[in-house]
Write an enzyme that holds these catalytic residues in place. Structure first.
Site: not given
Ligand code: AMP
Ligand code: ZN
Length: 116
Positions: A5, A31, A89, A97, A102
């Site tokens: 994770c 982000d 989300n 994703t 979060h």
């Molecule tokens: P969600 O689509 O709601 O699951 O949001 C996941 C978010 O995590 C997205 O906005 C990505 O840009 C962000 N994300 C993915 N990998 C990283 C990372 N290593 N550091 C910071 N944010 C990330």
């Molecule tokens: Zn986790």
């Protein structure tokens, strides 16, 4: 901590992140692909994929800690002044994703409604 994770690894310090606020229950970091001038992610340190997966007896502590961390982060970054949006989300239909709960914290520009 859940295996493989991303946000558990960030919370554990195994993967770097641009941290804005941290306490014993939650972490707020920038982000990596910002969708607004300020785009933060607030995550509980304990792993749950979504709000509905939190056991009832843990909801108050976990969500209280998460909301408290958002409170500190919006004040530290100053977006409490102009306003901001919180987004969670949950599941594929909502575009989640990363399967670790979060809260997106978006601020610093006009935000359209309704979202897509
Ligand atoms: P969600 O689509 O709601 O699951 O949001 C996941 C978010 O995590 C997205 O906005 C990505 O840009 C962000 N994300 C993915 N990998 C990283 C990372 N290593 N550091 C910071 N944010 C990330
Ligand atoms: Zn986790």
């Amino acid at each position: 901590m859940a295996n493989d994770c991303l946000f558990c690894k960030i919370a554990a310090g195994q993967i770097p992140a641009d941290k804005v606020y941290e306490d014993d229950r939650a972490l707020v970091f920038k982000d990596i692909s910002p969708q607004a001038p300020t785009h933060l992610l607030a995550v509980p340190k304990e792993h749950y994929a979504s709000v509905h997966e939190i056991p009832p007896e843990k909801v108050e502590t976990l969500m209280g800690g998460l909301t408290g961390a958002v409170r500190e982060a919006v004040r530290l970054t100053g977006i409490n002044e102009g306003g901001y949006r919180l987004v969670v989300n949950s599941g594929e239909i909502a575009g989640q994703t990363v399967k670790h709960l979060h809260i997106h914290v978006l601020g610093g520009r006009e935000l359209a409604w309704p979202p897509g």
